[in-house]
Design a protein around this motif. Structure first.
Motif, PDB file in Angstrom:
ATOM      1  N   LEU A 296       0.858  -1.175   0.000  1.00  7.48           N
ATOM      2  CA  LEU A 296       0.000   0.000   0.000  1.00  7.48           C
ATOM      3  C   LEU A 296       0.903   1.236   0.000  1.00  7.48           C
ATOM      4  CD1 LEU A 296      -3.024   0.853   0.206  1.00  7.48           C
ATOM      5  CD2 LEU A 296      -2.643   1.123   2.657  1.00  7.48           C
ATOM      6  N   ILE A 297       0.563   2.208  -0.857  1.00  6.99           N
ATOM      7  CA  ILE A 297       1.381   3.407  -1.009  1.00  6.99           C
ATOM      8  C   ILE A 297       0.521   4.636  -0.745  1.00  6.99           C
ATOM      9  CG2 ILE A 297       2.925   4.702  -2.528  1.00  6.99           C
ATOM     10  CD1 ILE A 297       3.192   2.156  -4.221  1.00  6.99           C
ATOM     11  N   VAL A 298       1.020   5.532   0.088  1.00  6.01           N
ATOM     12  CA  VAL A 298       0.379   6.821   0.342  1.00  6.01           C
ATOM     13  C   VAL A 298       1.304   7.892  -0.230  1.00  6.01           C
ATOM     14  CG1 VAL A 298      -0.510   8.421   2.078  1.00  6.01           C
ATOM     15  CG2 VAL A 298      -0.701   5.949   2.446  1.00  6.01           C
ATOM     16  N   ILE A 299       0.763   8.727  -1.134  1.00  7.01           N
ATOM     17  CA  ILE A 299       1.572   9.723  -1.828  1.00  7.01           C
ATOM     18  C   ILE A 299       1.012  11.108  -1.544  1.00  7.01           C
ATOM     19  CG2 ILE A 299       2.505  10.434  -4.067  1.00  7.01           C
ATOM     20  CD1 ILE A 299       1.708   7.632  -5.105  1.00  7.01           C
ATOM     21  N   GLY A 300       1.905  12.070  -1.295  1.00  7.44           N
ATOM     22  CA  GLY A 300       1.439  13.426  -1.048  1.00  7.44           C
ATOM     23  C   GLY A 300       2.576  14.375  -0.755  1.00  7.44           C
ATOM     24  N   GLU A 301       2.225  15.464  -0.085  1.00  6.20           N
ATOM     25  CA  GLU A 301       3.200  16.487   0.291  1.00  6.20           C
ATOM     26  C   GLU A 301       3.246  16.599   1.813  1.00  6.20           C
ATOM     27  OE1 GLU A 301       2.989  20.191  -2.343  1.00  6.20           O
ATOM     28  OE2 GLU A 301       1.024  19.285  -2.690  1.00  6.20           O
ATOM     29  N   LYS A 302       4.462  16.751   2.331  1.00  5.56           N
ATOM     30  CA  LYS A 302       4.669  16.983   3.764  1.00  5.56           C
ATOM     31  C   LYS A 302       3.933  15.951   4.605  1.00  5.56           C
ATOM     32  CE  LYS A 302       5.265  21.949   2.931  1.00  5.56           C
ATOM     33  NZ  LYS A 302       4.752  23.309   3.191  1.00  5.56           N
ATOM     34  N   LEU A 303       4.193  14.700   4.312  1.00  8.72           N
ATOM     35  CA  LEU A 303       3.511  13.610   5.002  1.00  8.72           C
ATOM     36  C   LEU A 303       3.977  13.491   6.453  1.00  8.72           C
ATOM     37  CD1 LEU A 303       3.637  10.786   2.281  1.00  8.72           C
ATOM     38  CD2 LEU A 303       1.902  12.556   2.609  1.00  8.72           C
TER      39      LEU A 303
END
Length: 314
Positions: A296-303
């Protein structure tokens, strides 16, 4: 020389779905092709979805990771050199949804890559439901991905009202204006057909769209590591379909976890089946299947990775 096409687009736009359709058409026309998955993370989930294409006329290669942007660029160039004598008619490059396309064109102009490859088509996939509430970094990536394209292909147009493609095009051009790009995408450079209805003439048009050069202000998004990914690999997460939808809602809508852009992968449910997940703010695809891979991959900014891990493991 080997023709090399770039298929780009922001996270969740539908690049892999389009790539499968385009690859099948090229193979049907008698071409030997290679799909090159060019990602920044340690693993590429989309490569799993493309495995059905592998055969006598299609190979699949992958570049992943890299301790820094320069290492990733070097790996891309090295992979192209290694593939040069493999007898391909086409190489289709699908990069991460967070990708500055200058990396692609810079590599093709470098020696000795320029002796073996020629740029064919730069194709940008845009979700018809493209949000106008994008961060500055997201607006920049969108500009970079469309500035040099020969064609914008609208995805999921049939899911929205008939004005959605026009609105998406306006958002793209506003982003280009913000970063002083000397180009605007016009309607003749856009295809908004229902993908299930694409015909031979549509693919011929796509296959001859080419690319363009357009200048714009550079924002050092990748160098500054504005975007980030968090991977859950082989961790045995047991999450039901209903539970992953609930968790994803919290991650996407509560800013304490960072600016989450996409959640993608496969997890096993308590019932023993697998759940295939592809969730963004505009799309929620959560489907049960018999087999899968534990990633499972969570992608974003300033995680905030500690908080994300806590909610996923709760």
């Amino acid at each position: 020389m080997v023709t090399i096409d770039l298929i780009t687009g922001f996270l969740g736009s539908g690049k892999t779905t389009f790539l499968k359709l385009y690859a099948k058409w090229l193979i049907k026309k008698g071409n030997n092709i290679c799909i090159l998955e060019n990602d920044y993370g340690p693993v590429n989930v989309d490569m799993i979805a493309l495995e059905e294409l592998r055969g006598d006329h299609c190979e699949i290669e992958m570049i992943s990771g890299g301790s820094d942007l320069e290492t990733h660029r070097r790996r891309f160039k090295t992979k192209l050199i290694q593939m040069a004598m493999s007898g391909y008619d086409y190489v289709l490059v699908e990069p991460s949804g967070i990708y500055d396309t200058d990396e692609f064109f810079d590599a093709l102009h470098d020696d000795p890559v320029d002796k073996w490859y020629k740029a064919g088509n730069a194709i940008t996939i845009i979700d018809a439901g493209l949000s106008d509430n994008l961060s500055k970094e997201e607006r920049y990536i969108l500009t970079s991905e469309t500035a040099n394209c020969g064609m914008v292909i609208i995805s999921k147009a049939q899911l929205y009202d008939r004005d959605a493609p026009t609105k998406a095009l306006a958002i793209i051009n506003n982003c280009m204006s913000e970063f002083s790009c000397n180009r605007r995408i016009n309607s003749s450079e856009v295809m908004a057909n229902d993908w299930s209805m694409l015909k031979d003439d549509d693919f011929k048009r796509i296959n001859s769209c080419g690319y363009k050069y357009a200048d714009h202000v550079k924002l050092q998004v990748m160098e500054q590591n504005n975007f980030d990914s968090m991977f859950f690999m082989n961790e045995g997460l047991l999450i039901s379909r209903e539970n992953i939808i609930e968790k994803a809602g919290k991650l996407l809508n509560d800013g304490i976890y960072g600016h989450i852009i996409r959640i993608k992968g496969q997890v096993q449910s308590p019932r023993g089946s697998w759940t295939d997940i592809n969730i963004t703010r505009s799309e929620q695809s959560v489907n049960e299947q018999k087999t899968g891979q534990d990633i499972l991959i969570v992608i974003g900014e300033k995680l905030d990775k500690e908080k994300i891990r806590k909610i996923m493991e709760s």
